[in-house]
Design an enzyme around this catalytic site. Structure first.
Site, PDB file in Angstrom:
ATOM      1  N   HIS A 123      -6.784 -11.069  -1.300  1.00 59.22           N
ATOM      2  CA  HIS A 123      -6.195 -10.684  -0.008  1.00 59.22           C
ATOM      3  C   HIS A 123      -6.968 -11.376   1.119  1.00 59.22           C
ATOM      4  O   HIS A 123      -8.014 -10.903   1.546  1.00 59.22           O
ATOM      5  CB  HIS A 123      -6.216  -9.169   0.157  1.00 59.22           C
ATOM      6  CG  HIS A 123      -5.318  -8.653   1.245  1.00 59.22           C
ATOM      7  ND1 HIS A 123      -4.796  -9.471   2.222  1.00 59.22           N
ATOM      8  CD2 HIS A 123      -4.825  -7.414   1.497  1.00 59.22           C
ATOM      9  CE1 HIS A 123      -4.035  -8.740   3.036  1.00 59.22           C
ATOM     10  NE2 HIS A 123      -4.039  -7.487   2.613  1.00 59.22           N
TER      11      HIS A 123
ATOM     12  N   GLY B  97       8.929  -7.114   0.513  1.00 57.79           N
ATOM     13  CA  GLY B  97       8.155  -5.880   0.576  1.00 57.79           C
ATOM     14  C   GLY B  97       9.053  -4.662   0.699  1.00 57.79           C
ATOM     15  O   GLY B  97       9.389  -4.004  -0.280  1.00 57.79           O
ATOM     16  N   ARG B  98       9.484  -4.395   1.935  1.00 55.18           N
ATOM     17  CA  ARG B  98      10.300  -3.197   2.182  1.00 55.18           C
ATOM     18  C   ARG B  98      11.521  -3.121   1.266  1.00 55.18           C
ATOM     19  O   ARG B  98      11.878  -2.036   0.792  1.00 55.18           O
ATOM     20  CB  ARG B  98      10.776  -3.180   3.637  1.00 55.18           C
ATOM     21  CG  ARG B  98       9.648  -2.813   4.565  1.00 55.18           C
ATOM     22  CD  ARG B  98      10.045  -2.937   6.025  1.00 55.18           C
ATOM     23  NE  ARG B  98       8.886  -2.538   6.816  1.00 55.18           N
ATOM     24  CZ  ARG B  98       8.896  -1.571   7.728  1.00 55.18           C
ATOM     25  NH1 ARG B  98       9.995  -0.920   8.021  1.00 55.18           N
ATOM     26  NH2 ARG B  98       7.788  -1.259   8.366  1.00 55.18           N
TER      27      ARG B  98
ATOM     28  N   ASN C  76      -3.989 -10.525   7.081  1.00 52.89           N
ATOM     29  CA  ASN C  76      -3.827  -9.259   7.813  1.00 52.89           C
ATOM     30  C   ASN C  76      -5.085  -8.661   8.417  1.00 52.89           C
ATOM     31  O   ASN C  76      -5.195  -7.436   8.562  1.00 52.89           O
ATOM     32  CB  ASN C  76      -3.112  -8.233   6.921  1.00 52.89           C
ATOM     33  CG  ASN C  76      -1.664  -8.624   6.678  1.00 52.89           C
ATOM     34  OD1 ASN C  76      -1.153  -9.526   7.351  1.00 52.89           O
ATOM     35  ND2 ASN C  76      -1.004  -7.977   5.732  1.00 52.89           N
TER      36      ASN C  76
ATOM     37  N   ASN D  26      -4.332  -5.830  12.966  1.00 51.66           N
ATOM     38  CA  ASN D  26      -5.736  -5.441  12.800  1.00 51.66           C
ATOM     39  C   ASN D  26      -6.670  -6.202  13.750  1.00 51.66           C
ATOM     40  O   ASN D  26      -7.837  -6.425  13.448  1.00 51.66           O
ATOM     41  CB  ASN D  26      -6.199  -5.587  11.344  1.00 51.66           C
ATOM     42  CG  ASN D  26      -5.695  -4.449  10.477  1.00 51.66           C
ATOM     43  OD1 ASN D  26      -5.597  -3.319  10.950  1.00 51.66           O
ATOM     44  ND2 ASN D  26      -5.359  -4.732   9.225  1.00 51.66           N
TER      45      ASN D  26
ATOM     46  N   THR E 110       0.852  -1.192   0.000  1.00 48.28           N
ATOM     47  CA  THR E 110       0.000   0.000   0.000  1.00 48.28           C
ATOM     48  C   THR E 110       0.886   1.239   0.000  1.00 48.28           C
ATOM     49  O   THR E 110       1.745   1.389   0.867  1.00 48.28           O
ATOM     50  CB  THR E 110      -0.930  -0.025   1.225  1.00 48.28           C
ATOM     51  OG1 THR E 110      -1.903  -1.048   1.017  1.00 48.28           O
ATOM     52  CG2 THR E 110      -1.633   1.311   1.432  1.00 48.28           C
TER      53      THR E 110
ATOM     54  N   GLN F 105      -3.785  -7.488  -6.517  1.00 45.40           N
ATOM     55  CA  GLN F 105      -4.261  -7.952  -5.206  1.00 45.40           C
ATOM     56  C   GLN F 105      -5.652  -7.373  -4.973  1.00 45.40           C
ATOM     57  O   GLN F 105      -5.808  -6.154  -4.816  1.00 45.40           O
ATOM     58  CB  GLN F 105      -3.334  -7.550  -4.069  1.00 45.40           C
ATOM     59  CG  GLN F 105      -3.718  -8.357  -2.807  1.00 45.40           C
ATOM     60  CD  GLN F 105      -3.217  -7.803  -1.514  1.00 45.40           C
ATOM     61  OE1 GLN F 105      -3.388  -6.614  -1.239  1.00 45.40           O
ATOM     62  NE2 GLN F 105      -2.594  -8.645  -0.700  1.00 45.40           N
TER      63      GLN F 105
ATOM     64  N   TYR G  91      -8.176  -8.359   7.353  1.00 49.32           N
ATOM     65  CA  TYR G  91      -9.204  -7.723   6.517  1.00 49.32           C
ATOM     66  C   TYR G  91     -10.391  -8.687   6.349  1.00 49.32           C
ATOM     67  O   TYR G  91     -10.466  -9.714   7.015  1.00 49.32           O
ATOM     68  CB  TYR G  91      -8.597  -7.242   5.199  1.00 49.32           C
ATOM     69  CG  TYR G  91      -7.495  -6.233   5.448  1.00 49.32           C
ATOM     70  CD1 TYR G  91      -7.794  -4.977   6.001  1.00 49.32           C
ATOM     71  CD2 TYR G  91      -6.159  -6.536   5.216  1.00 49.32           C
ATOM     72  CE1 TYR G  91      -6.793  -4.061   6.289  1.00 49.32           C
ATOM     73  CE2 TYR G  91      -5.145  -5.620   5.509  1.00 49.32           C
ATOM     74  CZ  TYR G  91      -5.473  -4.389   6.046  1.00 49.32           C
ATOM     75  OH  TYR G  91      -4.477  -3.487   6.341  1.00 49.32           O
TER      76      TYR G  91
HETATM   77  C1  8OZ Z   1      -0.091  -1.351   5.912  1.00 43.73           C
HETATM   78  C2  8OZ Z   1      -0.733  -0.164   5.688  1.00 43.73           C
HETATM   79  C3  8OZ Z   1      -1.847  -0.146   4.892  1.00 43.73           C
HETATM   80  C4  8OZ Z   1      -2.340  -1.310   4.339  1.00 43.73           C
HETATM   81  C5  8OZ Z   1      -1.958  -5.057   4.589  1.00 43.73           C
HETATM   82  C6  8OZ Z   1      -2.908  -3.733   2.854  1.00 43.73           C
HETATM   83  O1  8OZ Z   1      -1.613  -5.118   5.756  1.00 43.73           O
HETATM   84  C7  8OZ Z   1      -2.217  -3.746   3.972  1.00 43.73           C
HETATM   85  C8  8OZ Z   1      -1.693  -2.506   4.583  1.00 43.73           C
HETATM   86  C9  8OZ Z   1      -0.563  -2.513   5.371  1.00 43.73           C
HETATM   87  O2  8OZ Z   1      -2.127  -6.074   3.932  1.00 43.73           O
END
Ligand code: 8OZ
Length: 360
Positions: free
Chosen positions: A178, A319-320, A181, A238, A27, A103, A183
């Site tokens: 996705h 990622g990073r 995390n 989350n 993101t 994604q 969601y």
């Molecule tokens: C960090 C900040 C915003 C979104 C994820 C899409 O954790 C994210 C995300 C991570 O998968």
């Protein structure tokens, strides 16, 4: 000396890739929010083109509906204008010889009406997450979400289906669902966020039903060889939790294997944190799932070489390191030093910390 497997071509489902180095979904909050969360600015195109030596790019999370959006300026994949915008990106990646999947993402309860055009966040159950949302009006508590009715669940499944269809129209090579995390899909899977008493909650089978209906809808639309999913069995990110991750994710992996999807992308351990968390047997998942196992979370060069050479993973997502090193593949091949990522520019508008990291 032979070339390590990490740098050798392979197939991820139906997608032929030049190497086993994957750019993780990231993101970056740089879509055109004012005109409807549209990707594909010259700067967005440059960013992805710069990174197209990855065997496979997984796009930043792209919401399948307006209420599926949880952060500022994230791109969507539900409008024609968004599809057109994505085309500029997929064309640039393909012209440079790369591959890219979308994604497809629904944040569920991890949002706020100030990010969704006023709509109330949705979730399996009306349980408020202990998380804040970052909105145009600052950092705010997330409200109690609306628990989806069975009919509303079907609508969301269809939004994912449409997202997959739109991804193909936009020129992507496939999709990553996705499922990680904390969601929406993960909220259904875990018992901490799903207290439903209908066919979508309670038993392990019921909690995986939404995930599998989304997977089946995407397969019906674009074929199993172009569908993958991201899972994070042990993350608490989350505010998600499960009393028995091995049981529920074990069932899910077996069901995904039956469907012959292209890949599972595992965040091993705590998202962006410790890899050393007990509760899920990734080696078992690797053996059980016959598709491509993409490993992720804190890999460096040596870990990635070892993981792929030993067969513990088929590919490794970074990622990073990909944020800070557009030429990450070349640097890994050479064993060169990596640029450090600057977290203060991860989500800020403009090219700084986005398209201006130096290549070798
Ligand atoms: C960090 C900040 C915003 C979104 C994820 C899409 O954790 C994210 C995300 C991570 O998968």
């Amino acid at each position: 000396m032979t070339t390590p497997q990490l740098f050798q071509p392979t197939h991820i489902g139906d997608i032929a890739v030049a190497n086993r180095i994957v750019m993780a979904p990231l993101t970056r909050s740089r879509a055109d929010e004012a005109h409807g969360d549209i990707p594909g600015s010259a700067m967005n195109v440059d960013y992805y083109r710069q990174r197209s030596a990855a065997g496979l790019i997984i796009s930043e999370g792209t919401q399948v509906s307006p209420v599926g959006k949880g952060y500022m300026a994230t791109p969507g994949i539900y409008s024609d204008a968004q599809v057109e915008g994505w085309k500029s990106i997929t064309n640039a990646v393909h012209e440079a010889g790369g591959k890219i999947v979308a994604q497809i993402w629904h944040v569920g309860r991890i949002t706020h009406p100030d990010l969704t055009g006023g709509a109330q966040p949705i979730a399996p159950s009306a349980i408020q997450p202990k998380v804040v949302a970052y909105t145009p009006n600052g950092k705010v508590d997330i409200p109690v979400p609306h628990a989806l009715s069975t009919a509303e669940i079907k609508d969301v499944v269809n939004q994912f289906r449409q997202g997959a269809a739109n991804a193909m129209r936009a020129g992507f090579d496939g999709v990553e669902i996705h499922g990680a995390n904390g969601y929406l899909i993960d909220q259904f899977i875990r018992d901490g966020s799903n207290q439903r008493t209908d066919a979508f909650g309670g038993t392990v089978e019921n909690r995986c039903r939404f995930a599998l209906e989304v997977v089946d809808a995407c397969i019906a639309e674009i074929g199993a060889g172009r569908v993958g999913i991201r899972l994070s069995p042990l993350t608490t990110f989350n505010d998600v939790s499960d009393q028995n991750p091995q049981t529920v994710f074990g069932y899910l992996v077996e069901e995904l294997n039956k469907r012959g999807i292209a890949f599972i992308h595992f965040i091993e351990g705590e998202t962006g944190g410790s890899r050393d968390v007990a509760g899920f047997d990734y080696a078992w998942a690797r053996k059980t799932f016959k598709g491509t196992y993409i490993a992720n979370n804190g890999y460096d060069r040596q870990m990635a070489l070892d993981a792929v050479d030993s067969g513990r993973a088929d590919a490794v997502a970074f990622g990073r390191s990909f944020i800070a090193n557009p030429d990450l593949v070349a640097r890994l091949k050479l064993g060169s030093a990596l640029n450090a990522a600057n977290p203060s520019t991860f989500y800020t508008p403009g090219p700084v910390g986005y398209t201006d990291y130096p290549a070798l």
